[in-house]
Motif scaffolding. Structure first.
Motif, PDB file in Angstrom:
ATOM      1  N   UNK A  60      39.244 -37.711  31.046  1.00 10.66           N
ATOM      2  CA  UNK A  60      40.585 -38.299  31.175  1.00 10.66           C
ATOM      3  C   UNK A  60      41.549 -37.667  30.169  1.00 10.66           C
ATOM      4  N   UNK A  61      42.823 -37.737  30.475  1.00 12.39           N
ATOM      5  CA  UNK A  61      43.851 -37.096  29.642  1.00 12.39           C
ATOM      6  C   UNK A  61      43.919 -37.682  28.229  1.00 12.39           C
ATOM      7  N   UNK A  62      43.475 -38.924  28.075  1.00 15.93           N
ATOM      8  CA  UNK A  62      43.581 -39.602  26.780  1.00 15.93           C
ATOM      9  C   UNK A  62      42.299 -39.478  25.946  1.00 15.93           C
ATOM     10  N   UNK A  63      41.343 -38.658  26.375  1.00 14.92           N
ATOM     11  CA  UNK A  63      40.065 -38.578  25.671  1.00 14.92           C
ATOM     12  C   UNK A  63      40.229 -38.152  24.214  1.00 14.92           C
ATOM     13  N   UNK A  64      41.051 -37.152  23.974  1.00 15.39           N
ATOM     14  CA  UNK A  64      41.198 -36.673  22.596  1.00 15.39           C
ATOM     15  C   UNK A  64      41.816 -37.748  21.701  1.00 15.39           C
ATOM     16  N   UNK A  65      42.735 -38.541  22.268  1.00 16.38           N
ATOM     17  CA  UNK A  65      43.341 -39.635  21.506  1.00 16.38           C
ATOM     18  C   UNK A  65      42.271 -40.661  21.104  1.00 16.38           C
ATOM     19  N   UNK A  66      41.368 -40.956  22.023  1.00 16.78           N
ATOM     20  CA  UNK A  66      40.257 -41.860  21.717  1.00 16.78           C
ATOM     21  C   UNK A  66      39.374 -41.281  20.622  1.00 16.78           C
ATOM     22  N   UNK A  67      39.071 -40.005  20.760  1.00 18.84           N
ATOM     23  CA  UNK A  67      38.195 -39.339  19.789  1.00 18.84           C
ATOM     24  C   UNK A  67      38.812 -39.379  18.390  1.00 18.84           C
ATOM     25  N   UNK A  68      40.081 -39.032  18.303  1.00 21.75           N
ATOM     26  CA  UNK A  68      40.740 -38.979  16.995  1.00 21.75           C
ATOM     27  C   UNK A  68      40.798 -40.354  16.330  1.00 21.75           C
ATOM     28  N   UNK A  69      40.899 -41.394  17.139  1.00 15.43           N
ATOM     29  CA  UNK A  69      41.038 -42.745  16.589  1.00 15.43           C
ATOM     30  C   UNK A  69      39.702 -43.379  16.204  1.00 15.43           C
ATOM     31  N   UNK A  70      38.640 -43.093  16.958  1.00 14.46           N
ATOM     32  CA  UNK A  70      37.409 -43.866  16.806  1.00 14.46           C
ATOM     33  C   UNK A  70      36.157 -43.059  16.465  1.00 14.46           C
ATOM     34  N   UNK A  71      36.260 -41.723  16.446  1.00 11.73           N
ATOM     35  CA  UNK A  71      35.103 -40.912  16.062  1.00 11.73           C
ATOM     36  C   UNK A  71      35.350 -40.278  14.712  1.00 11.73           C
ATOM     37  N   UNK A  72      34.394 -40.242  13.786  1.00  7.23           N
ATOM     38  CA  UNK A  72      33.106 -40.922  13.896  1.00  7.23           C
ATOM     39  C   UNK A  72      33.277 -42.432  13.770  1.00  7.23           C
ATOM     40  N   UNK A  73      32.372 -43.166  14.397  1.00  8.36           N
ATOM     41  CA  UNK A  73      32.454 -44.613  14.365  1.00  8.36           C
ATOM     42  C   UNK A  73      31.608 -45.257  15.437  1.00  8.36           C
ATOM     43  N   UNK A  74      31.641 -46.581  15.520  1.00  7.08           N
ATOM     44  CA  UNK A  74      30.749 -47.342  16.405  1.00  7.08           C
ATOM     45  C   UNK A  74      31.240 -47.428  17.851  1.00  7.08           C
TER      46      UNK A  74
END
Length: 199
Positions: free
Chosen positions: A70-84
């Motif tokens: 999805x187009x927002x994948x990198x935004x998710x990654x930057x916000x929550x990775x590394x993490x639970x």
């Protein structure tokens, strides 16, 4: 408790190691080594049709083993990775069937523990299901885990890092995003960063 060099040697030889994450302990092995992954299945008594995740070191690793992101994948990654957070995506043909049990999807995780991250970066991607016998509670106390596995694995103790909350599982492999398991990261946390997840 094994030192870092012992953990590296075990992984290099195709063995399994117990490593801490910010949620629970995981039983890690090289994901692209079929015999290493089979050892993890055997140690846990895990059914062969139950898929495992890929523990990766970077956003690029996710792109390398997935498709139709999805187009927002990198935004998710930057916000929550590394993490639970575990993100499930469509798998590409680089993902071996012994990892995802032949499914068309695969999960991705990047634990928030410096030693575990270092080993993923060097030997990854790694499988890393919770360090427990299948059907039992997720492993949270190092001494209990080593006893459960009858000292058959090497491991790194850091009970202070363990929060005991499982990772949230977010499935992005279908037509609509779904939270398959509510864990340490809430739906509200996700929506605040990525409102596109609301449908």
């Amino acid at each position: 408790m094994a030192d870092l060099e012992a953990l590296k040697a075990t992984l290099a030889e195709g063995g399994a190691v117990v490593l801490p994450t910010e949620t629970v302990y995981g039983l890690f092995a090289k994901a692209l080594d079929e015999s290493a992954v089979k050892k993890v299945y055997a140690l846990k008594g895990r059914p062969a049709d139950k898929a495992m995740n890929l523990n990766v070191a970077s956003y690029q690793d996710i792109l390398d083993y997935s498709q139709d992101q999805p187009s927002y994948l990198e935004k998710l990654y930057q916000a929550f990775f590394p993490g639970p957070l575990t993100i499930i995506l469509k798998a590409n043909d680089k993902v071996p069937g012994w990892v995802n049990a032949g499914l068309d999807s695969v999960g991705f995780r990047l634990p928030q523990h410096p030693v575990t991250q270092e080993l993923i970066a060097q030997f990854g991607p790694l499988v890393g299901p919770s360090a427990n016998i299948s059907g039992q509670a997720s492993g949270k106390v190092f001494a209990n885990i080593m006893a459960d596995f009858d000292q058959k694995v090497t491991g790194l103790a850091d009970d202070g890092a363990i929060q005991g909350l499982d990772s949230t599982i977010l499935d992005l492999s279908g037509t609509k995003p779904k939270i398959l398991r509510q864990g340490a990261i809430s739906k509200e946390d996700l929506l605040e960063v990525v409102p596109e997840l609301k449908y």
